[in-house]
Design a protein around this motif. Structure first.
Motif, PDB file in Angstrom:
ATOM      1  N   THR A  97       0.846  -1.201   0.000  1.00 31.22           N
ATOM      2  CA  THR A  97       0.000   0.000   0.000  1.00 31.22           C
ATOM      3  C   THR A  97       0.878   1.247   0.000  1.00 31.22           C
ATOM      4  O   THR A  97       1.853   1.335   0.740  1.00 31.22           O
ATOM      5  N   ILE A  98       0.520   2.225  -0.824  1.00 35.98           N
ATOM      6  CA  ILE A  98       1.267   3.473  -0.929  1.00 35.98           C
ATOM      7  C   ILE A  98       0.295   4.644  -0.860  1.00 35.98           C
ATOM      8  O   ILE A  98      -0.726   4.658  -1.560  1.00 35.98           O
ATOM      9  N   ALA A  99       0.611   5.616  -0.017  1.00 37.99           N
ATOM     10  CA  ALA A  99      -0.162   6.860   0.030  1.00 37.99           C
ATOM     11  C   ALA A  99       0.687   7.947  -0.623  1.00 37.99           C
ATOM     12  O   ALA A  99       1.787   8.244  -0.164  1.00 37.99           O
ATOM     13  N   PHE A 100       0.196   8.512  -1.703  1.00 36.02           N
ATOM     14  CA  PHE A 100       0.898   9.596  -2.371  1.00 36.02           C
ATOM     15  C   PHE A 100       0.415  10.940  -1.842  1.00 36.02           C
ATOM     16  O   PHE A 100      -0.794  11.189  -1.748  1.00 36.02           O
ATOM     17  N   LEU A 101       1.364  11.785  -1.471  1.00 37.79           N
ATOM     18  CA  LEU A 101       1.010  13.156  -1.185  1.00 37.79           C
ATOM     19  C   LEU A 101       0.527  13.795  -2.482  1.00 37.79           C
ATOM     20  O   LEU A 101       0.877  13.331  -3.573  1.00 37.79           O
ATOM     21  N   PRO A 102      -0.280  14.857  -2.404  1.00 42.36           N
ATOM     22  CA  PRO A 102      -0.799  15.455  -3.639  1.00 42.36           C
ATOM     23  C   PRO A 102       0.334  15.778  -4.621  1.00 42.36           C
ATOM     24  O   PRO A 102       1.221  16.565  -4.302  1.00 42.36           O
ATOM     25  N   PRO A 103       0.353  15.151  -5.795  1.00 35.38           N
ATOM     26  CA  PRO A 103       1.395  15.444  -6.775  1.00 35.38           C
ATOM     27  C   PRO A 103       1.388  16.916  -7.179  1.00 35.38           C
ATOM     28  O   PRO A 103       0.330  17.559  -7.201  1.00 35.38           O
ATOM     29  N   ARG A 104       2.567  17.416  -7.509  1.00 33.94           N
ATOM     30  CA  ARG A 104       2.696  18.824  -7.859  1.00 33.94           C
ATOM     31  C   ARG A 104       3.278  18.985  -9.247  1.00 33.94           C
ATOM     32  O   ARG A 104       4.307  18.394  -9.574  1.00 33.94           O
TER      33      ARG A 104
ATOM     34  N   ALA B 221      -1.704  13.254 -10.923  1.00 33.35           N
ATOM     35  CA  ALA B 221      -2.184  12.352  -9.873  1.00 33.35           C
ATOM     36  C   ALA B 221      -2.878  11.134 -10.474  1.00 33.35           C
ATOM     37  O   ALA B 221      -2.648   9.992 -10.060  1.00 33.35           O
ATOM     38  N   THR B 222      -3.720  11.376 -11.471  1.00 32.97           N
ATOM     39  CA  THR B 222      -4.438  10.278 -12.120  1.00 32.97           C
ATOM     40  C   THR B 222      -3.489   9.307 -12.814  1.00 32.97           C
ATOM     41  O   THR B 222      -3.614   8.086 -12.695  1.00 32.97           O
ATOM     42  N   SER B 223      -2.507   9.861 -13.533  1.00 29.78           N
ATOM     43  CA  SER B 223      -1.572   9.011 -14.274  1.00 29.78           C
ATOM     44  C   SER B 223      -0.703   8.180 -13.342  1.00 29.78           C
ATOM     45  O   SER B 223      -0.478   6.986 -13.584  1.00 29.78           O
ATOM     46  N   VAL B 224      -0.196   8.810 -12.281  1.00 29.19           N
ATOM     47  CA  VAL B 224       0.649   8.080 -11.333  1.00 29.19           C
ATOM     48  C   VAL B 224      -0.148   6.965 -10.670  1.00 29.19           C
ATOM     49  O   VAL B 224       0.323   5.829 -10.545  1.00 29.19           O
ATOM     50  N   ARG B 225      -1.350   7.289 -10.272  1.00 28.36           N
ATOM     51  CA  ARG B 225      -2.190   6.269  -9.627  1.00 28.36           C
ATOM     52  C   ARG B 225      -2.443   5.095 -10.576  1.00 28.36           C
ATOM     53  O   ARG B 225      -2.312   3.923 -10.180  1.00 28.36           O
ATOM     54  N   ASN B 226      -2.793   5.413 -11.808  1.00 32.11           N
ATOM     55  CA  ASN B 226      -3.082   4.346 -12.775  1.00 32.11           C
ATOM     56  C   ASN B 226      -1.870   3.456 -13.011  1.00 32.11           C
ATOM     57  O   ASN B 226      -1.993   2.223 -13.077  1.00 32.11           O
TER      58      ASN B 226
ATOM     59  N   LEU C   8      -3.744  11.227  -1.937  1.00 28.82           N
ATOM     60  CA  LEU C   8      -4.270  12.343  -1.159  1.00 28.82           C
ATOM     61  C   LEU C   8      -4.535  13.541  -2.065  1.00 28.82           C
ATOM     62  O   LEU C   8      -3.811  13.774  -3.036  1.00 28.82           O
ATOM     63  N   THR C   9      -5.562  14.299  -1.729  1.00 29.53           N
ATOM     64  CA  THR C   9      -5.877  15.519  -2.476  1.00 29.53           C
ATOM     65  C   THR C   9      -5.635  16.731  -1.581  1.00 29.53           C
ATOM     66  O   THR C   9      -5.674  16.614  -0.345  1.00 29.53           O
TER      67      THR C   9
ATOM     68  N   ALA D  12       6.385  16.088   6.431  1.00 26.95           N
ATOM     69  CA  ALA D  12       6.927  15.061   5.544  1.00 26.95           C
ATOM     70  C   ALA D  12       7.384  15.666   4.218  1.00 26.95           C
ATOM     71  O   ALA D  12       8.431  15.300   3.679  1.00 26.95           O
ATOM     72  N   ASP D  13       6.603  16.600   3.723  1.00 24.55           N
ATOM     73  CA  ASP D  13       6.934  17.227   2.453  1.00 24.55           C
ATOM     74  C   ASP D  13       8.220  18.047   2.554  1.00 24.55           C
ATOM     75  O   ASP D  13       9.065  18.026   1.654  1.00 24.55           O
ATOM     76  N   ARG D  14       8.377  18.737   3.652  1.00 25.50           N
ATOM     77  CA  ARG D  14       9.581  19.537   3.871  1.00 25.50           C
ATOM     78  C   ARG D  14      10.809  18.635   3.979  1.00 25.50           C
ATOM     79  O   ARG D  14      11.851  18.930   3.390  1.00 25.50           O
ATOM     80  N   ARG D  15      10.680  17.544   4.690  1.00 27.52           N
ATOM     81  CA  ARG D  15      11.804  16.622   4.858  1.00 27.52           C
ATOM     82  C   ARG D  15      12.148  15.953   3.523  1.00 27.52           C
ATOM     83  O   ARG D  15      13.325  15.745   3.200  1.00 27.52           O
ATOM     84  N   TYR D  16      11.128  15.626   2.753  1.00 28.88           N
ATOM     85  CA  TYR D  16      11.372  15.015   1.456  1.00 28.88           C
ATOM     86  C   TYR D  16      12.101  15.980   0.518  1.00 28.88           C
ATOM     87  O   TYR D  16      13.009  15.575  -0.226  1.00 28.88           O
ATOM     88  N   ALA D  17      11.708  17.248   0.548  1.00 29.69           N
ATOM     89  CA  ALA D  17      12.359  18.248  -0.307  1.00 29.69           C
ATOM     90  C   ALA D  17      13.845  18.347   0.015  1.00 29.69           C
ATOM     91  O   ALA D  17      14.682  18.462  -0.889  1.00 29.69           O
ATOM     92  N   GLU D  18      14.174  18.285   1.293  1.00 32.08           N
ATOM     93  CA  GLU D  18      15.584  18.329   1.692  1.00 32.08           C
ATOM     94  C   GLU D  18      16.333  17.110   1.153  1.00 32.08           C
ATOM     95  O   GLU D  18      17.449  17.234   0.640  1.00 32.08           O
ATOM     96  N   MET D  19      15.714  15.953   1.277  1.00 28.38           N
ATOM     97  CA  MET D  19      16.349  14.731   0.812  1.00 28.38           C
ATOM     98  C   MET D  19      16.462  14.708  -0.707  1.00 28.38           C
ATOM     99  O   MET D  19      17.484  14.263  -1.265  1.00 28.38           O
ATOM    100  N   LEU D  20      15.447  15.216  -1.399  1.00 26.07           N
ATOM    101  CA  LEU D  20      15.448  15.206  -2.853  1.00 26.07           C
ATOM    102  C   LEU D  20      16.574  16.069  -3.411  1.00 26.07           C
ATOM    103  O   LEU D  20      17.190  15.726  -4.423  1.00 26.07           O
ATOM    104  N   ASN D  21      16.857  17.175  -2.750  1.00 32.53           N
ATOM    105  CA  ASN D  21      17.975  18.014  -3.176  1.00 32.53           C
ATOM    106  C   ASN D  21      19.289  17.242  -3.101  1.00 32.53           C
ATOM    107  O   ASN D  21      20.152  17.370  -3.969  1.00 32.53           O
ATOM    108  N   GLN D  22      19.445  16.450  -2.047  1.00 27.29           N
ATOM    109  CA  GLN D  22      20.652  15.642  -1.918  1.00 27.29           C
ATOM    110  C   GLN D  22      20.730  14.602  -3.037  1.00 27.29           C
ATOM    111  O   GLN D  22      21.795  14.377  -3.620  1.00 27.29           O
ATOM    112  N   VAL D  23      19.598  13.978  -3.329  1.00 28.66           N
ATOM    113  CA  VAL D  23      19.571  12.948  -4.366  1.00 28.66           C
ATOM    114  C   VAL D  23      19.926  13.542  -5.722  1.00 28.66           C
ATOM    115  O   VAL D  23      20.726  12.983  -6.485  1.00 28.66           O
ATOM    116  N   ARG D  24      19.347  14.697  -6.036  1.00 29.78           N
ATOM    117  CA  ARG D  24      19.561  15.303  -7.350  1.00 29.78           C
ATOM    118  C   ARG D  24      20.975  15.846  -7.518  1.00 29.78           C
ATOM    119  O   ARG D  24      21.570  15.758  -8.593  1.00 29.78           O
TER     120      ARG D  24
END
Length: 220
Positions: free
Chosen positions: A41-48, A74-79, A91-92, A109-121
């Motif tokens: 099971t995966i819960a997606f935060l609202p895609p941006r 959101a629709t495409s990722v879910r599908n 999530l909406t 969670a979104d703030r922490r992910y943004a920090e981690m994503l910068n490191q990844v990129r």
């Protein structure tokens, strides 16, 4: 505060695209690829989706159009994830904003992910396989709150040329899409998907994107 005129945002978005991994595809832990840590099971935060309209002299972020693209994303990722057997909760913004407790958890969670994503990129996505990137307790708490195995994120940046800019530069649309799956127990980023980027001329500009936004997102 978000600004309609985004010369600074345009520059930042270009920088993100230009430093994107050259080898587009999936970076994942060996356990995820083997299925050992693959969530059910995966819960997606609202895609941006951020849409930047490149004009001859300036670039502007298209706020309303970006919100529309976010829904299609959101629709495409879910599908796509459901096709592979995952149980997806998407999530909406309305759902998040209606619950103050959930809103706070999502923001953290979104703030922490943004920090981690910068490191990844900016570093090496291949380090994901070595479990070098973790999102922390914020992700564990949110996953527990939602009762899911993992938290997902989808972010899209598109820079599309208006007709005048398209005529002068010949560069239609550039885009970068990233989709991440983070384990709700270990808070480790288990998989990081990056479709091909910097496809100059793709979709042939802003007008083509807005003529069929759902189709264009689906193609990506």
């Amino acid at each position: 505060m978000r600004r309609a005129l985004v010369s600074v945002l345009f520059t930042a978005a270009m920088a993100v695209i230009l430093v994107a991994p050259a080898g587009a595809g999936m970076h994942a832990t060996k356990e995820f690829e083997a299925g050992d840590t693959r969530p059910r099971t995966i819960a997606f935060l609202p895609p941006r989706a951020t849409l930047i309209k490149r004009k001859v002299i300036k670039a502007e972020e298209q706020i309303e159009e970006g919100a529309e693209l976010s829904k299609f994303l959101a629709t495409s990722v879910r599908n796509e994830f459901e096709k592979h057997g995952y149980i997806v909760r998407m999530l909406t913004p309305d759902e998040v904003n209606a619950n103050p407790d959930l809103q706070e958890l999502v923001l953290d969670a979104d703030r922490r992910y943004a920090e981690m994503l910068n490191q990844v990129r900016l570093k090496l996505p291949k380090q994901i396989a070595a479990r070098r990137y973790q999102a922390g307790d914020e992700m564990r708490v949110l996953a527990s709150k939602l009762g899911v195995d993992a938290i997902g994120f989808a972010d899209l940046t598109m820079i599309a040329s208006a007709p005048g800019a398209l005529f002068l530069s010949g560069s239609g649309t550039q885009q970068m899409l990233t989709v991440s799956v983070i384990d709700g127990g270990t808070a480790t980023i288990e998989a990081y998907f990056v479709p091909p980027v910097l496809r100059r001329g793709a979709f042939t500009g802003y007008e083509a994107v807005m003529a069929d936004p759902a189709g264009k997102i689906g193609d990506m």
